[in-house]
Design a protein around this motif. Structure first.
Motif, PDB file in Angstrom:
ATOM      1  N   PHE A 308       0.852  -1.185   0.000  1.00 29.92           N
ATOM      2  CA  PHE A 308       0.000   0.000   0.000  1.00 29.92           C
ATOM      3  C   PHE A 308       0.888   1.234   0.000  1.00 29.92           C
ATOM      4  N   THR A 309       0.711   2.083  -1.001  1.00 28.78           N
ATOM      5  CA  THR A 309       1.438   3.356  -1.060  1.00 28.78           C
ATOM      6  C   THR A 309       0.417   4.481  -1.008  1.00 28.78           C
ATOM      7  N   HIS A 310       0.560   5.347  -0.008  1.00 29.20           N
ATOM      8  CA  HIS A 310      -0.385   6.453   0.178  1.00 29.20           C
ATOM      9  C   HIS A 310       0.263   7.758  -0.282  1.00 29.20           C
ATOM     10  N   PHE A 311      -0.400   8.422  -1.227  1.00 32.78           N
ATOM     11  CA  PHE A 311       0.082   9.701  -1.734  1.00 32.78           C
ATOM     12  C   PHE A 311      -0.712  10.841  -1.090  1.00 32.78           C
ATOM     13  N   GLY A 312      -0.076  12.002  -0.981  1.00 31.81           N
ATOM     14  CA  GLY A 312      -0.739  13.187  -0.449  1.00 31.81           C
ATOM     15  C   GLY A 312      -0.600  14.358  -1.390  1.00 31.81           C
ATOM     16  N   SER A 313      -1.050  15.517  -0.947  1.00 31.85           N
ATOM     17  CA  SER A 313      -1.011  16.711  -1.799  1.00 31.85           C
ATOM     18  C   SER A 313       0.421  17.088  -2.172  1.00 31.85           C
ATOM     19  N   ARG A 314       1.386  16.754  -1.316  1.00 27.48           N
ATOM     20  CA  ARG A 314       2.780  17.096  -1.623  1.00 27.48           C
ATOM     21  C   ARG A 314       3.323  16.298  -2.802  1.00 27.48           C
ATOM     22  N   ASP A 315       2.646  15.189  -3.135  1.00 26.31           N
ATOM     23  CA  ASP A 315       3.104  14.343  -4.247  1.00 26.31           C
ATOM     24  C   ASP A 315       2.505  14.758  -5.593  1.00 26.31           C
ATOM     25  N   VAL A 316       1.618  15.757  -5.590  1.00 27.04           N
ATOM     26  CA  VAL A 316       0.978  16.199  -6.834  1.00 27.04           C
ATOM     27  C   VAL A 316       2.030  16.790  -7.759  1.00 27.04           C
ATOM     28  N   VAL A 317       2.053  16.291  -9.014  1.00 24.95           N
ATOM     29  CA  VAL A 317       3.057  16.759  -9.973  1.00 24.95           C
ATOM     30  C   VAL A 317       2.419  17.550 -11.113  1.00 24.95           C
ATOM     31  N   ARG A 318       1.185  17.991 -10.912  1.00 24.31           N
ATOM     32  CA  ARG A 318       0.528  18.834 -11.905  1.00 24.31           C
ATOM     33  C   ARG A 318       0.720  20.309 -11.529  1.00 24.31           C
ATOM     34  N   HIS A 319      -0.135  21.157 -12.064  1.00 25.32           N
ATOM     35  CA  HIS A 319      -0.081  22.592 -11.792  1.00 25.32           C
ATOM     36  C   HIS A 319      -0.087  22.820 -10.279  1.00 25.32           C
ATOM     37  N   PRO A 320       0.731  23.776  -9.769  1.00 23.43           N
ATOM     38  CA  PRO A 320       0.771  24.030  -8.321  1.00 23.43           C
ATOM     39  C   PRO A 320      -0.600  24.280  -7.699  1.00 23.43           C
ATOM     40  N   LEU A 321      -1.532  24.813  -8.494  1.00 23.06           N
ATOM     41  CA  LEU A 321      -2.881  25.060  -7.967  1.00 23.06           C
ATOM     42  C   LEU A 321      -3.568  23.769  -7.557  1.00 23.06           C
ATOM     43  N   VAL A 322      -3.227  22.657  -8.243  1.00 22.54           N
ATOM     44  CA  VAL A 322      -3.877  21.380  -7.927  1.00 22.54           C
ATOM     45  C   VAL A 322      -3.571  20.977  -6.496  1.00 22.54           C
ATOM     46  N   GLN A 323      -2.329  21.179  -6.060  1.00 19.16           N
ATOM     47  CA  GLN A 323      -1.968  20.844  -4.687  1.00 19.16           C
ATOM     48  C   GLN A 323      -2.784  21.678  -3.709  1.00 19.16           C
ATOM     49  N   ARG A 324      -2.945  22.958  -4.003  1.00 17.32           N
ATOM     50  CA  ARG A 324      -3.699  23.815  -3.090  1.00 17.32           C
ATOM     51  C   ARG A 324      -5.182  23.455  -3.083  1.00 17.32           C
ATOM     52  N   ILE A 325      -5.694  23.028  -4.245  1.00 17.83           N
ATOM     53  CA  ILE A 325      -7.099  22.595  -4.320  1.00 17.83           C
ATOM     54  C   ILE A 325      -7.310  21.351  -3.469  1.00 17.83           C
ATOM     55  N   VAL A 326      -6.375  20.397  -3.588  1.00 18.11           N
ATOM     56  CA  VAL A 326      -6.477  19.167  -2.795  1.00 18.11           C
ATOM     57  C   VAL A 326      -6.451  19.494  -1.312  1.00 18.11           C
ATOM     58  N   ASP A 327      -5.547  20.369  -0.899  1.00 19.90           N
ATOM     59  CA  ASP A 327      -5.454  20.747   0.513  1.00 19.90           C
ATOM     60  C   ASP A 327      -6.736  21.413   0.991  1.00 19.90           C
ATOM     61  N   ALA A 328      -7.321  22.277   0.135  1.00 18.86           N
ATOM     62  CA  ALA A 328      -8.546  22.982   0.518  1.00 18.86           C
ATOM     63  C   ALA A 328      -9.704  22.005   0.729  1.00 18.86           C
ATOM     64  N   TYR A 329      -9.836  21.044  -0.184  1.00 17.07           N
ATOM     65  CA  TYR A 329     -10.905  20.049  -0.040  1.00 17.07           C
ATOM     66  C   TYR A 329     -10.673  19.163   1.187  1.00 17.07           C
ATOM     67  N   ASP A 330      -9.418  18.790   1.449  1.00 21.04           N
ATOM     68  CA  ASP A 330      -9.116  17.984   2.628  1.00 21.04           C
ATOM     69  C   ASP A 330      -9.487  18.722   3.905  1.00 21.04           C
ATOM     70  N   SER A 331      -9.163  20.015   3.959  1.00 21.88           N
ATOM     71  CA  SER A 331      -9.495  20.819   5.137  1.00 21.88           C
ATOM     72  C   SER A 331     -11.003  20.933   5.319  1.00 21.88           C
ATOM     73  N   HIS A 332     -11.713  21.117   4.196  1.00 16.95           N
ATOM     74  CA  HIS A 332     -13.169  21.225   4.256  1.00 16.95           C
ATOM     75  C   HIS A 332     -13.790  19.923   4.756  1.00 16.95           C
ATOM     76  N   ASP A 333     -13.316  18.790   4.225  1.00 17.54           N
ATOM     77  CA  ASP A 333     -13.854  17.489   4.638  1.00 17.54           C
ATOM     78  C   ASP A 333     -13.558  17.213   6.113  1.00 17.54           C
ATOM     79  N   ALA A 334     -12.356  17.595   6.553  1.00 20.62           N
ATOM     80  CA  ALA A 334     -11.992  17.386   7.954  1.00 20.62           C
ATOM     81  C   ALA A 334     -12.874  18.211   8.879  1.00 20.62           C
TER      82      ALA A 334
END
Length: 341
Positions: A308-334
């Motif tokens: 099992f390999t778990h990836f997080g927002s820091r592993d996103v290799v697309r546009h830098p905005l994608v990492q921030r979007i992932v973090d925002a959704y994670d914070s909202h869900d939490a």
């Protein structure tokens, strides 16, 4: 069934020859690209050197003694049966009293060394894993038969799985590549969609196709699909099959049901590697249906041979905005979970 034998820790070696020296029988014994010998090495945690009818085994003394006996018995089988298969090798290994005790030092993987995973060679591209998580992911795929890559979009989990599949195919480690995805958007009832099966499923497998085209080229991919060496199929079409000597990628696995995930995992045959990718935060199943990926993560955590390999927002290799979007959704869900409690 297994007796408690105290295994020697020091490495020993033994050399012997199989008689008669029959090239056809020896080729049958060793398997395609030495797959039968590799199967024994992996299962018993030993090293097998072979040249003609001469063999050298290296490993714990009692283990190589058992391996020698297995090879002699298998060679006898080739006299009457020219079809020695990975299944038969497996059965002989099962009968060995030390097989279950010594495989990978009782199930432990080789230690991860970041320098071990530098690049993945494919005909059209050299793929370089970025960051520690991606390197551990590739290392796990090389070491295990079933692998889970879990995390948000853009972390490279699907792209790296395809690169490993192409690399394994080009090295003759597998004979075909299967691309599988649950067609949730069409309810897995694909009959009303136009075209043949491949055309019906194509829209759901586009990310996998794009990766294949980048690594093999359009012409080569199309030829392999025509020859059924690369096969695309919805998850529902996997039922009842046994997938041997194949590299199987199940993408978007968060959209499998518990029953579908169990069905898929029990399709895996000898000589196969499976990679299951998904993002538990993007489940598109009908309300009230539990995700097979989420369930598998709970049930299979301690099963030997599954990574099992778990990836997080820091592993996103697309546009830098994608990492921030992932973090925002994670914070909202939490925050929502906190309020619900």
């Amino acid at each position: 069934m297994t007796s408690q034998i105290e295994l020697a820790t020091e490495t020993a070696s033994t050399s012997f020859s199989l008689e008669p020296d029959n090239p056809m029988r020896l080729a049958n014994l060793c398997g395609l690209a030495n797959e039968h010998l590799k199967q024994m090495e992996s299962r018993l945690g030993i090293v097998i050197y072979n040249r003609g009818n001469g063999f050298e085994l290296q490993g714990p003394e009692q283990v190589i003694a058992a391996a020698k006996e297995i090879l002699i018995r298998l060679y006898r089988e080739t006299e009457a049966d020219p079809g020695v298969s990975p299944d038969l090798v497996h059965l002989f290994l099962q009968e060995s009293e030390v097989a279950d005790m010594v495989a990978h030092n009782e199930g432990e993987e080789l230690p991860f060394d970041e320098s071990m995973v530098s690049v993945i060679q494919t005909p059209k591209a050299v793929v370089k894993p970025r960051g520690l998580n991606q390197k551990q992911y590739v290392h796990a795929i090389l070491q295990n038969d079933i692998n889970f890559g879990i995390g948000p979009a853009g972390t490279g989990k699907t792209f790296l799985a395809v690169a490993c599949a192409v690399n394994a195919f080009k090295k003759d480690l597998v004979r075909r590549i299967l691309l599988v995805r649950p067609a949730v958007e069409a309810g897995e009832k694909l009959g009303f969609l136009p075209g043949d099966l491949s055309q019906k499923v194509d829209p759901y497998l586009r990310p996998l196709y794009d990766a294949l085209y980048e690594m093999l080229g359009f012409e080569q991919v199309d030829k392999l699909i025509e020859r059924n060496v690369i096969e695309v199929a919805p998850l529902a079409y996997m039922r009842g099959r046994t997938l041997s000597n194949a590299f199987i990628i199940l993408d978007e696995s968060q959209n499998t049901t518990e029953e579908q995930m169990k069905m898929f995992l029990t399709r895996i045959g000898f000589g196969s590697t499976a990679v299951i990718t998904g993002d538990p935060s993007q489940v598109d199943l009908p309300r009230g249906t539990r995700s097979g990926l989420v369930h598998a993560l709970k049930v299979l955590t301690n099963v030997q041979g599954i990574s099992f390999t778990h990836f997080g927002s820091r592993d996103v290799v697309r546009h830098p905005l994608v990492q921030r979007i992932v973090d925002a959704y994670d914070s909202h869900d939490a925050e929502k979970e906190k309020q619900a409690k």
